[in-house]
Write a protein that holds these residues in place. Structure first.
Motif, PDB file in Angstrom:
ATOM      1  N   UNK A 429       0.742  -1.328   0.143  1.00 22.82           N
ATOM      2  CA  UNK A 429       0.077   0.022  -0.193  1.00 22.82           C
ATOM      3  C   UNK A 429       0.896   1.403   0.127  1.00 22.82           C
ATOM      4  N   UNK A 430       1.974   1.472  -0.606  1.00 25.05           N
ATOM      5  CA  UNK A 430       2.623   2.329  -0.951  1.00 25.05           C
ATOM      6  C   UNK A 430       3.076   2.997   0.704  1.00 25.05           C
ATOM      7  N   UNK A 431       3.736   2.143   1.334  1.00 22.99           N
ATOM      8  CA  UNK A 431       4.164   2.557   2.672  1.00 22.99           C
ATOM      9  C   UNK A 431       5.564   3.049   2.709  1.00 22.99           C
ATOM     10  N   UNK A 432       5.985   4.283   3.179  1.00 18.91           N
ATOM     11  CA  UNK A 432       7.336   4.569   3.284  1.00 18.91           C
ATOM     12  C   UNK A 432       7.783   4.456   4.677  1.00 18.91           C
ATOM     13  N   UNK A 433       9.077   3.533   4.474  1.00 16.37           N
ATOM     14  CA  UNK A 433       9.547   3.164   5.944  1.00 16.37           C
ATOM     15  C   UNK A 433      10.932   3.304   5.907  1.00 16.37           C
ATOM     16  N   UNK A 434      11.411   4.593   6.377  1.00 19.98           N
ATOM     17  CA  UNK A 434      12.741   5.013   6.516  1.00 19.98           C
ATOM     18  C   UNK A 434      13.206   4.166   7.619  1.00 19.98           C
ATOM     19  N   UNK A 435      14.524   3.696   7.439  1.00 20.36           N
ATOM     20  CA  UNK A 435      15.457   3.077   8.489  1.00 20.36           C
ATOM     21  C   UNK A 435      17.005   3.548   8.142  1.00 20.36           C
ATOM     22  N   UNK A 436      17.556   3.199   9.344  1.00 15.29           N
ATOM     23  CA  UNK A 436      19.153   3.486   9.375  1.00 15.29           C
ATOM     24  C   UNK A 436      19.901   2.368   8.465  1.00 15.29           C
ATOM     25  N   UNK A 437      20.737   2.666   7.434  1.00  9.41           N
ATOM     26  CA  UNK A 437      21.445   1.835   6.607  1.00  9.41           C
ATOM     27  C   UNK A 437      22.842   2.280   6.551  1.00  9.41           C
ATOM     28  N   UNK A 471      23.028   6.336   6.641  1.00 13.48           N
ATOM     29  CA  UNK A 471      21.766   7.161   6.289  1.00 13.48           C
ATOM     30  C   UNK A 471      20.628   6.631   6.776  1.00 13.48           C
ATOM     31  N   UNK A 472      19.892   7.553   6.832  1.00 15.45           N
ATOM     32  CA  UNK A 472      18.322   7.145   7.264  1.00 15.45           C
ATOM     33  C   UNK A 472      17.392   7.480   5.850  1.00 15.45           C
ATOM     34  N   UNK A 473      16.839   6.188   5.262  1.00 12.70           N
ATOM     35  CA  UNK A 473      16.122   6.242   3.965  1.00 12.70           C
ATOM     36  C   UNK A 473      15.301   4.969   3.952  1.00 12.70           C
ATOM     37  N   UNK A 478      16.161   3.444  -1.678  1.00  9.54           N
ATOM     38  CA  UNK A 478      17.790   3.908  -1.764  1.00  9.54           C
ATOM     39  C   UNK A 478      18.314   2.815  -2.500  1.00  9.54           C
ATOM     40  N   UNK A 479      17.887   1.533  -2.598  1.00  7.54           N
ATOM     41  CA  UNK A 479      18.554   0.789  -3.530  1.00  7.54           C
ATOM     42  C   UNK A 479      18.340   0.934  -5.195  1.00  7.54           C
ATOM     43  N   UNK A 480      16.933   1.538  -5.304  1.00  8.91           N
ATOM     44  CA  UNK A 480      16.414   1.779  -6.796  1.00  8.91           C
ATOM     45  C   UNK A 480      17.348   3.047  -7.047  1.00  8.91           C
ATOM     46  N   UNK A 481      17.642   3.916  -6.167  1.00  4.74           N
ATOM     47  CA  UNK A 481      18.332   5.176  -6.483  1.00  4.74           C
ATOM     48  C   UNK A 481      19.968   4.914  -7.078  1.00  4.74           C
TER      49      UNK A 481
END
Length: 600
Positions: A429-437, A471-473, A478-481
């Motif tokens: 459902x188009x969920x934006x879940x930023x995590x520290x990576x 980073x926090x994304x 981030x993988x796609x970018x």
């Protein structure tokens, strides 16, 4: 019947009056002043009760017994009255345990010396009976300890009266009435005693206890008629003390009269020493509350108090406190903590904003898909029709047409692959879940996915991103970018070229750069790149073709994660694409700024 019986009955009435006031104070014992005031009236009750029986006693032994009852209260009455005056006039801070203990030294000596007078006769030198009035009265010859007791008591009485007179002069008209009642009530026993001891008027009996009748009348009048808020605030009940909301009570002159324990968590430093202080001093750090308490009844929501570093929000409610005749006698300030509600509201608004952005992006992507998929599919259809016609008519070799069809099919596949990346990243459902990576680890994972293409063109990949660069994304975004920027760099780098990746910290952000040694970007292309929704895809150095969707996805995903994307390019020397991504500390700071910005 001798008049001493009438006097005894009158003293019993005064005793009942003192006990009634003591009971009222006991009901309001949460307030320190009620304790000192109530105990003071209780000492007066011992005095009047004992003297009521003393003047009807018929023997010296009986009189001695009732004198002992009287002196269970007499020595301590003045000190308790003086403590009450300190509290009533706003000097609660002076009332400390050590001070009370010091003030009680002389009263304790008086109490002990009176009860042991037969051993030393330092309090009364002698006690004899006098029948001149038709009933036995005791004649006392005072000793040095009795004089010490009198001087000590009147010294405090004078100081106390000065304090109340000063208060009377400073107060407004409404409060002057209450202070006047306190002054008159206090003069009752002390004034009568002064007349008796001075001998100005001959008095066969001690008229001091009758002064408590005057005190009782004026004190009761003040409590019921003027509702002395400083002595008995209406809001101070059990529920008041246990409320989770902060409750602060002021009189009509905006002086603090009471507060509950929850107020300690809201108003810094508030304590019982502040009782009687003006609102200007109580709210010196909270001008918004001072302004509201001066305005009168109102209700305002979601106010953040200045000086609260933990971002606390409160609903503020000010109302009048009315007596039984519905006359205003004070103000009550109610502060309800609504921080969790405000934060939940801000979170919902932020989620709604992100949902709107994602939905807008989704619509934009559908437009891109409709635009980009239409042309290659139309070409495929035309080529297929042409191939069928030529093969049927001429039977010639159709290798060129087949190659073009293969290229178009490859383009269509690339488009579908990009779409699958998008939908895979938005599953649920188009969920934006930023995590520290770990950025370095993310780069290496995506390099491995593109290793076949890298090796085919013999490109050197150099990553200068140090380990533990966090980073926090959103992980998928981030993988796609990274994958798209690497893919573009590979596409436009010549055989044997170099791609270099770097990461630099700047203002709590990490700026990532992907540099290649390709042909660079022309000025015409640069003016449209990252600006158009439907960029035209260029051919790579090995004839690679794309559909123009990759950079559009990169741009949107970088923005959704709170960053920016840009590039530098020099024709014939290569290009460098940059994108910024926040760290966890910056994301937390933005959340705090959002909370401050959402204050009502």
């Amino acid at each position: 019947m001798s008049y001493n019986m009438y006097l005894s009955a009158l003293l019993m009435a005064a005793t009942c009056c003192s006990l009634a006031i003591s009971y009222l104070c006991w009901k309001r014992r949460e307030l320190p002043i009620a304790i000192s005031y109530g105990l003071g009236m209780l000492t007066g009750a011992f005095y009047t009760f004992g003297y009521a029986f003393e003047i009807v006693s018929t023997s010296l032994e009986h009189i001695r017994f009732w004198l002992r009852i009287e002196y269970m209260g007499i020595p301590f009455g003045t000190v308790l009255w003086f403590i009450m005056v300190l509290q009533y006039t706003g000097r609660q801070a002076l009332v400390r345990k050590w001070l009370v203990a010091t003030l009680m030294i002389v009263p304790t000596i008086t109490f002990v010396s009176h009860h042991t007078n037969e051993w030393h006769h330092l309090f009364y030198k002698s006690m004899t009976l006098n029948y001149s009035e038709g009933f036995p009265l005791v004649t006392l010859v005072k000793g040095p300890l009795y004089k010490l007791h009198v001087y000590y008591s009147y010294s405090f009485f004078v100081v106390g009266m000065v304090l109340m007179i000063q208060m009377f002069i400073k107060e407004k008209l409404r409060m002057k009435k209450q202070v006047a009642l306190m002054i008159i009530g206090s003069w009752g026993p002390y004034g009568f005693t002064l007349v008796y001891l001075s001998g100005v008027i001959y008095m066969p009996i001690d008229i001091s206890p009758f002064g408590f009748i005057i005190s009782g009348v004026f004190y009761m009048w003040g409590i019921y008629q003027f509702n002395m808020l400083r002595l008995a605030p209406l809001a101070l009940q059990k529920v008041f003390a246990s409320m989770q909301d902060a409750v602060i009570v002021f009189d009509l002159d905006n002086s603090l009269t009471s507060f509950n324990q929850s107020a300690n968590r809201v108003i810094a430093g508030i304590n019982n020493k502040w009782i009687g202080q003006p609102a200007v001093q109580v709210f010196s750090q909270y001008p918004v509350l001072l302004e509201k308490i001066k305005q009168g009844p109102f209700m305002e929501g979601k106010v953040q108090l200045a000086g609260h570093a933990d971002e606390q929000f409160y609903n503020v409610h000010v109302s009048f406190i009315n007596d039984k005749n519905q006359r205003p006698v004070g103000k009550m300030l109610l502060l309800s903590d609504v921080t969790d509600m405000v934060r939940s509201e801000i979170t919902l608004l932020e989620n709604a904003r992100q949902l709107r952005e994602l939905n807008t992006f989704k619509d934009k992507m559908f437009s891109v898909v409709a635009h980009d998929i239409r042309d290659p599919l139309a070409v495929l259809v035309n080529l297929m029709e042409l191939m069928e016609e030529e093969m049927q008519t001429y039977g010639e070799d159709q290798q060129e047409i087949v190659n073009e069809m293969g290229q178009q099919i490859h383009n269509t596949f690339t488009l579908v692959e990009s779409l699958l990346e998008w939908f895979r990243s938005q599953s649920g459902g188009m969920i934006f879940k930023p995590v520290e990576r770990d950025l370095a680890q993310t780069i290496q994972i995506n390099i491995r996915l593109l290793l076949v293409r890298i090796e085919n063109k013999q490109i050197h990949i150099i990553s200068e991103i140090p380990k533990d660069t966090f980073v926090y994304a959103d992980k998928e975004m981030l993988d796609l970018i990274v994958r798209n920027l690497l893919s573009n760099a590979i596409k436009f780098t010549n055989f044997g070229g170099t791609i270099r990746l770097r990461a630099d910290r700047s203002d709590h952000k990490v700026v990532v750069s992907v540099s290649d040694t390709g042909d660079g970007i022309t000025s015409d292309q640069a003016s449209m790149l990252l600006q158009e929704d439907y960029p035209v895809s260029s051919t790579g150095t090995a004839g690679e073709k794309g559909v123009g969707l990759g950079l559009t996805l990169c741009r949107e995903f970088v923005h959704l994660n709170g960053g920016e994307i840009w590039f530098d390019s020099t024709p014939a020397q290569g290009s460098t694409f940059y994108f910024s991504i926040p760290t966890l500390s910056e994301a937390s700071s933005k959340q705090s700024d959002s909370l401050r910005g959402g204050r009502a």
